[in-house]
Design an enzyme around this catalytic site. Structure first.
Site, PDB file in Angstrom:
ATOM      1  N   GLU A 162       0.817  -1.220   0.000  1.00  0.00           N
ATOM      2  CA  GLU A 162       0.000   0.000   0.000  1.00  0.00           C
ATOM      3  C   GLU A 162       0.854   1.274   0.000  1.00  0.00           C
ATOM      4  OE1 GLU A 162      -2.876  -0.046   3.168  1.00  0.00           O
ATOM      5  OE2 GLU A 162      -3.888  -1.808   2.372  1.00  0.00           O
ATOM      6  N   GLU A 360      -5.110  -8.724   0.881  1.00  0.00           N
ATOM      7  CA  GLU A 360      -5.706  -8.370   2.180  1.00  0.00           C
ATOM      8  C   GLU A 360      -7.175  -8.070   1.950  1.00  0.00           C
ATOM      9  OE1 GLU A 360      -4.057  -5.157   4.581  1.00  0.00           O
ATOM     10  OE2 GLU A 360      -2.025  -5.784   4.073  1.00  0.00           O
TER      11      GLU A 360
END
Ligand code: BGP
Length: 458
Positions: A162, A360
């Site tokens: 991320e 995720e």
């Protein structure tokens, strides 16, 4: 209906070094920030008090096995491996990561190793962090050291987790150190992160290492309030800034023209150097990890921008609260399961259907002790959350999307940055006082689903 998944589908979970290992030698930005402002962390719990994986790695990996994981992602802590970011390698860290990798393999669990999960060594931040190209070079060296130390056994590498989040948190919205609010500096950090990613990919290819390399991006589909052109434009710009600023460079090897033109017209482009475009073109990945938690809903602005205000992404859109949306009230995130399908279809149709997996997805819930029945947390809400997302993932695969696996956030309840231990995400409950681990009902459900390579659901 029975939902079955392709052969060799990756079933597992994800975690990160800083959130699970516990105390380490090398200082990170989180340690420094916590020492200065402990009040910014839920109940004053800081990054040295995370889930003790550094001590319990062996029994924790046995738990992974019990959960029928065939794969597991964690990260290497740059600051543990090279405490000042650029100098000597710490031999204890090498021993630790070797033991973890070897034990995962011994248990039949494929290690997916990520190199950076929000945890900048403080010594690197002191010279400017991602604003400084010397840090890009130090990261490339660190990546190369990891490939050389562990690449004989690790076949799935990720450069960043991320990468937009440290940009948002550290340079736009004040939820990561160094708590700056400045768009041009944010854009520089994002740009240099893409360069660092590409340097690592180039080093990986140059070293002829076995396996593959990718990146993990949090893709947050931008949904416009309506089909009105003003709302569509707002959604397009949000998508450019928060998704395509990383997605296009890593999959297409270049930035979207619209994004470059937009930033140029507001004089917000970061400084480029000769050779940057060629480097970015070499950063194309083999495998994309997709983190999906929530959609982004936007509408055109209700008011004109104050020209005296600092330039921010919100000059172009307002966030939109869709009536009737389903919320996770503990985290304040909307739950929208079809988002996972929309992401996969977008990748199929606009990015040549890359090899990808869900790296995720998860649901943080506060005070889960209230759901204990016969000594176990009965988290049916998490089973519902996972299976509803898996249904949409299944639909994407049945329509040709190249999605190879599903990893859940996370394995054992862990430390969530400023939220510390407020919301729990794990398949395994962690008792903070005793450090005892107890499998939740969702862990049992997931173990069965992984074993059967599918599940039954209406
Ligand atoms: C992702 C991060 C994870 C994890 C998760 C849950 O963005 O990759 O590190 O923390 O979100 O979010 P949070 O911990 O903020 O509740």
């Amino acid at each position: 209906m029975y939902y079955s998944f392709p052969d060799n589908f990756w079933w597992g979970s994800a975690s990160s070094a800083l959130q699970t290992e516990g105390a380490r030698e090398g200082e990170t930005t989180w340690d420094r920030w916590f020492s200065r402002e402990p009040n910014r962390f839920h109940n004053g719990v800081g990054p040295q008090q995370t889930s003790t994986f550094y001590e319990h790695w062996k029994t924790d990996i046995a738990l992974l096995k019990q959960l029928n994981h065939n794969s597991f992602r964690t990260s290497i802590s740059w600051a543990r491996l090279i405490p000042d970011g650029i100098g000597e390698v710490n031999p204890q860290a090498v021993t630790f990561y070797n033991q973890v990798i070897d034990e995962l393999l011994a248990q039949g669990i494929t290690p997916f190793i990520n190199l950076f999960h929000f945890d900048m060594p403080m010594a690197m931040q002191e010279i400017g962090g991602w604003e400084n190209r010397e840090v890009v070079a130090a990261y490339a060296r660190y990546a190369q050291i990891c490939f050389e130390l562990f690449g004989d056994r690790v076949n799935h590498w990720f450069t960043f987790n991320e990468p937009i989040v440290p940009v948002e948190g550290g340079y736009l919205y004040d939820f990561h150190y160094p708590n700056v609010v400045d768009f041009r500096r944010a854009a520089t950090v994002a740009y240099h992160t893409v360069l660092a990613h590409a340097e690592a990919v180039r080093a990986f290819r140059a070293g002829n290492h076995a396996g593959e390399i990718g990146i993990v991006l949090n893709l947050t589909p931008s949904y416009p309030r309506s089909q009105n052109p003003a709302d569509l434009k707002a959604a397009h710009i949000a998508d450019l800034m928060f998704n395509r600023s990383f997605l296009d460079p890593v999959l297409k090897g270049e930035y979207p023209e619209d994004l470059v033109a937009l930033l140029k017209s507001y004089d917000q482009l970061p400084a480029c150097q000769p050779g940057d475009s060629e480097l970015i073109a070499q950063g194309k990945i083999d495998l994309l990890g997709i983190n999906y938690y929530q959609p982004r809903r936007v509408k055109c602005r209700d008011s004109a921008v104050n020209p005296e205000a600092p330039f921010m992404p919100e000059w172009f859109f307002d966030s939109y609260e869709m009536p009737g949306r389903k919320m996770n009230p503990y985290r304040g995130w909307e739950i929208y399961e079809p988002g996972i399908y929309d992401i996969l279809i977008n990748l199929r149709d606009n990015y040549a259907n890359p090899r990808c997996f869900i790296s995720e997805n998860g649901m943080g819930v506060e005070n889960e002790q209230r759901f204990i029945e016969n000594g176990q947390i009965n988290d049916q809400y998490r089973i519902d959350f996972i299976s509803e997302h898996l249904k949409w993932l299944h639909k994407g695969i049945s329509e040709g999307c190249h999605c190879l696996g599903y990893h859940m956030w996370t394995f054992i309840d862990n430390w969530s940055w400023c939220n510390a231990y407020k919301n729990r995400y794990g398949f395994v409950q962690l008792d903070l006082a005793t450090q005892q681990r107890t499998i939740k009902k969702s862990g049992e459900w997931f173990a069965a689903t992984a074993q059967n390579n599918g599940f039954t659901r209406e």
